[in-house]
Design an enzyme around this catalytic site. Structure first.
Site, mmCIF file in Angstrom:
data_model
loop_
_atom_site.group_PDB
_atom_site.id
_atom_site.type_symbol
_atom_site.label_atom_id
_atom_site.label_comp_id
_atom_site.label_asym_id
_atom_site.label_seq_id
_atom_site.Cartn_x
_atom_site.Cartn_y
_atom_site.Cartn_z
ATOM 1 N N GLU A 119 0.832 -1.217 0.000
ATOM 2 C CA GLU A 119 0.000 0.000 0.000
ATOM 3 C C GLU A 119 0.864 1.264 0.000
ATOM 4 O OE1 GLU A 119 -3.242 0.223 -0.155
ATOM 5 O OE2 GLU A 119 -3.776 -1.886 0.094
ATOM 6 N N HIS A 142 -3.974 2.698 8.413
ATOM 7 C CA HIS A 142 -5.105 1.897 7.916
ATOM 8 C C HIS A 142 -5.293 0.725 8.864
ATOM 9 C CE1 HIS A 142 -7.704 -0.678 5.737
ATOM 10 N NE2 HIS A 142 -6.758 -1.563 5.481
ATOM 11 N N HIS A 144 -8.541 -2.198 10.772
ATOM 12 C CA HIS A 144 -9.800 -2.929 10.568
ATOM 13 C C HIS A 144 -10.648 -2.941 11.848
ATOM 14 C CE1 HIS A 144 -7.554 -5.581 7.340
ATOM 15 N NE2 HIS A 144 -7.809 -4.365 6.892
ATOM 16 N N HIS A 214 -14.400 -2.810 4.580
ATOM 17 C CA HIS A 214 -12.972 -3.126 4.629
ATOM 18 C C HIS A 214 -12.290 -2.555 5.879
ATOM 19 C CE1 HIS A 214 -8.802 -2.875 2.432
ATOM 20 N NE2 HIS A 214 -8.702 -3.271 3.684
HETATM 21 ZN ZN LIG Z 1 -7.092 -3.536 5.010
#
Ligand SMILES: [Zn+2]
Length: 269
Positions: A119, A142, A144, A214
């Site tokens: 990423e 990022h 979850h 996501h």
């Molecule tokens: Zn992810």
């Protein structure tokens, strides 16, 4: 081998913050396997010795041209690495990179040739926009969060600012500590150009962006603050879900109460 962190005390402190947050992500249940990413711009925290450090493996292409971050340094989580491992050994599960003068390549300079997350281009695209616009933001996260992702599985929540209003209304501090609310990016393939571009668009209005079904992408001055913004949203989501599991719809704070908060704490409207 001597770690760059032994030579660069300010950098050591910033990397320690990343390790601290990586531990929180694991404890929260937001970082299964190698889930999640952290990239921080550490340019202000390295001294001139870093400029003399050679690349420790072959120069890599970013896949984008990002002129604003030429010569900048980043700590990046390594590809396939686990947050729970990064929490105890940040330099074995991430690396320090230097962006080359063409803005299109980077060198890993320390400590080990740990390849950054796949990423990386999208994280660097966001960092490039911060430098271009003069933003003080230096951290991208990022992760979850289970509760927030669950809420993104319900289409009515995905209309603009519906979730923001709902989450703000659960407890006064959420608006105080996540004053721009939660942006929404409709489902896109993970790692895709579409996802990166849609995220960048939402970040012009929000500090935390929900990727439908996501996870979230959060930005702030440092990684602790980025984590805190997600944490307060998750707390609100927990209150909502707890009320629902008790069989009722929570009333939420009224518009008048939210307005009173906004004025009292000089929050953006
Ligand atoms: Zn992810």
């Amino acid at each position: 081998m001597q770690s760059i962190l032994e030579l660069q005390p300010n950098l050591r402190q910033k990397v320690a913050q990343v390790a601290q947050v990586a531990g929180y992500l694991w404890q929260k249940g937001w970082a299964e396997r190698n889930g999640g990413n952290i990239t921080i711009n550490v340019t202000e925290y390295v001294n001139e010795d870093a400029d003399k450090m050679p690349a420790i493996c072959e120069t890599q292409s970013i896949g984008l041209i990002l002129p604003a971050i030429r010569g900048h340094y980043f700590y990046c989580k390594g590809t396939g690495k686990r947050m729970r491992d990064l929490a105890v050994a940040p330099m074995e599960n991430g690396s320090i990179i230097r962006i080359c003068n063409d803005g299109a390549h980077y060198d890993i300079i320390a400590d080990h040739p740990v390849q950054p997350t796949s990423e990386l281009p999208s994280h660097l695209l966001v960092h490039n926009s911060f430098i271009e616009s003069g933003s003080p933001y230096r951290a991208t996260l990022h992760t979850h969060p289970i509760d927030l992702i669950a809420m993104s599985h319900h289409a009515p929540f995905l209309k603009k600012d519906i979730l923001t209003q709902l989450l703000w209304s659960m407890i006064p501090e959420t608006k105080a500590f996540c004053p721009k609310g939660l942006g929404i990016v409709p489902y896109c393939l993970p790692g895709s150009k579409e996802l990166a571009e849609a995220t960048l668009r939402e970040l012009s209005d929000y500090d935390v962006v929900m990727w439908e079904k996501h996870g979230v992408f959060a930005v702030d001055t440092d990684i602790i603050n980025a984590f805190d913004q997600v944490d307060v949203l998750s707390k609100s989501a927990q209150i909502y879900l707890t009320a629902r599991s008790m069989g009722f719809h929570p009333d939420g704070m009224s518009q008048e109460q939210l307005q009173e908060m906004t004025t009292a704490f000089h929050l953006p409207k």
